[in-house]
Design a protein around this motif. Sequence first.
Motif, short mmCIF file in Angstrom:
data_model
loop_
_atom_site.label_atom_id
_atom_site.label_comp_id
_atom_site.label_asym_id
_atom_site.label_seq_id
_atom_site.Cartn_x
_atom_site.Cartn_y
_atom_site.Cartn_z
N TYR A 1 -3.33 7.61 2.11
CA TYR A 1 -4.54 7.56 2.95
C TYR A 1 -3.95 6.43 4.26
N GLY A 2 -2.93 6.35 4.20
CA GLY A 2 -2.35 5.95 5.53
C GLY A 2 -2.18 4.45 5.79
N TRP A 3 -2.79 3.36 5.10
CA TRP A 3 -2.59 2.13 5.43
C TRP A 3 -1.35 1.73 5.08
N PRO A 4 -0.50 0.88 5.79
CA PRO A 4 -0.98 0.42 7.17
C PRO A 4 -0.59 1.12 8.30
N SER B 1 3.21 7.09 -14.16
CA SER B 1 2.45 6.02 -13.51
C SER B 1 1.06 5.97 -13.35
N PRO B 2 0.53 4.79 -13.37
CA PRO B 2 -1.02 4.94 -13.23
C PRO B 2 -1.45 5.19 -11.77
N VAL B 3 -0.78 5.20 -10.77
CA VAL B 3 -1.21 5.63 -9.46
C VAL B 3 -1.83 6.94 -9.27
N TYR B 4 -2.92 7.15 -8.69
CA TYR B 4 -3.61 8.15 -8.62
C TYR B 4 -3.54 8.54 -7.02
N SER B 5 -3.84 7.64 -6.17
CA SER B 5 -3.72 7.58 -4.62
C SER B 5 -3.02 6.54 -4.01
N LEU B 6 -2.52 6.36 -3.08
CA LEU B 6 -1.99 5.35 -2.37
C LEU B 6 -2.35 5.24 -0.84
N GLY B 7 -1.96 4.00 -0.21
CA GLY B 7 -1.99 3.87 0.97
C GLY B 7 -3.62 3.37 1.50
N HIS B 8 -4.01 2.59 0.34
CA HIS B 8 -5.33 2.06 0.87
C HIS B 8 -5.06 0.62 1.01
N ALA C 1 0.69 -1.22 -0.02
CA ALA C 1 -0.09 -0.08 0.08
C ALA C 1 0.89 1.29 0.07
N GLN C 2 2.11 1.23 0.75
CA GLN C 2 2.88 2.52 0.71
C GLN C 2 4.02 2.20 -0.53
N ASP C 3 4.24 1.45 -1.03
CA ASP C 3 5.27 1.37 -2.32
C ASP C 3 4.41 1.89 -3.54
N GLU C 4 5.25 3.12 -3.91
CA GLU C 4 4.67 3.88 -5.06
C GLU C 4 4.89 2.98 -6.19
N LYS C 5 5.61 1.87 -6.35
CA LYS C 5 6.01 1.33 -7.49
C LYS C 5 5.29 0.21 -7.53
N SER C 6 4.39 -0.15 -6.69
CA SER C 6 3.39 -1.46 -6.83
C SER C 6 2.20 -0.87 -7.04
N LEU C 7 1.16 -1.79 -7.87
CA LEU C 7 -0.11 -1.35 -8.10
C LEU C 7 -0.99 -1.86 -7.02
N GLY C 8 -0.72 -2.40 -5.97
CA GLY C 8 -1.49 -2.90 -4.84
C GLY C 8 -1.71 -1.78 -3.78
N GLY C 9 -3.04 -1.89 -3.15
CA GLY C 9 -3.35 -0.74 -2.31
C GLY C 9 -3.70 0.67 -2.83
N LYS C 10 -3.89 0.79 -4.03
CA LYS C 10 -3.97 2.09 -4.86
C LYS C 10 -5.29 2.40 -5.53
N ILE C 11 -5.49 3.58 -5.76
CA ILE C 11 -6.56 3.88 -6.82
C ILE C 11 -5.83 4.16 -8.00
N LEU C 12 -6.11 3.63 -9.26
CA LEU C 12 -5.31 3.74 -10.47
C LEU C 12 -6.24 4.72 -11.16
N ARG C 13 -5.44 5.69 -12.24
CA ARG C 13 -6.17 6.34 -13.32
C ARG C 13 -5.45 6.30 -14.39
N LEU C 14 -6.50 5.60 -15.49
CA LEU C 14 -6.03 5.14 -16.57
C LEU C 14 -6.82 6.04 -17.99
#
Length: 388
Positions: free
Chosen positions: A278-281, A235-242, A207-220
Amino acid sequence: MIVQRPAVTAALTAAVLVLAAGCSSGGQDGTDHRESPAGRRSPSKSPTGGPGAQPPPTKGSAKVTRTLTTDLASPWGLAALPGGDLLVSSRDEGTITRVDATTGEKTELGAVPGVSPGGEGGLMGLALSPSYASDHMVYAYFTTESDNRVARLLYDEKKPPGEQLGAPDTVFKGIPKGMIHNGGRIAFGPDKMLYAGAGETGDTELAQDEKSLGGKILRLTPDGEPAPGNPFEGSPVYSLGHRNVQGLAWDEQKRLWASEFGQDTWDELNEIKAGGNYGWPEAEGKGGEKGFRDPVAQWKTSEASPSGIAYAEGSIWLAGLRGERLWRVPVRGVTGEREPQSFLKGEHGRLRTVLSAGGDKLWLVTSETDSRGTPKKGDDKILEVEVE
């Protein structure tokens, strides 16, 4: 590693959006306790609402006006066709069914090849192309044997039932998969970009790894490229920490909202900002921690477990799985605290998806399971709900 479809790009003018995020999930037994049957919430202090906006009533209402259809198997995603009929996905059967919005008659369009159901994975979110009137493309988020991905399928109404879906054209792949926390909600925003909620699969570090797609909202883009104006270049990452986002909705001010499954303490409704963390974990619920965005509203996990969300009549409406109720959070014109309000508690079991039906109407999809958390085959329905 980010893996996406080779470019098929078209020039797209995109207005960068704001807002949305949230989702709650799992116990320690490998299942998502949000994804199993009942919390309490703190009052909401929303930072949103512009001058002159007319707020909705402090106390709203929600009344089921009819049961549109029954005997659905593990329904998950829901999309409204231009004429009002609905497309609903079956997570565990990997099929898409059309439901007549007047009669409730069901017609199975076909199965989506490559879907590999298991745990919380399978055929999940659906969305219509922004150009559906001309291209007849339906987008689907689903789990394969190797990942979660988004594909688009041609819906040809002229073909016989069962043969109306074309072969999947994968536009984006490589989203981490797991037995839990696969995210799965997709939606096109007011900017005609495709947003996808991706879970962290139970691996909280993603969730906190900006290079990972996991725990994110993506915008494409509709072709699966990172959308212009995204906060992280290329990057497709729009927000992180989910943790596990399963609800996305926009209000008339083009603000993005998202539901988030918490772990054992707080489920969340978040207003999503580009590049927001958004903080997780590290954080769950309202903590005021530096560098993280607090939710607009929160609930004990036993009272919510919010999956799908929708915007109608100045409020965000959240479908609660474990909470077995429909939550309302006023957001239009809100400058102070507003208490979330619940409806239909325990009347229709677990609630998976909610979709605006226009005006003061919502479509609400149930999600029943047995005592082991397995969906009850053919036991679910779509309800029409009148709200204020």
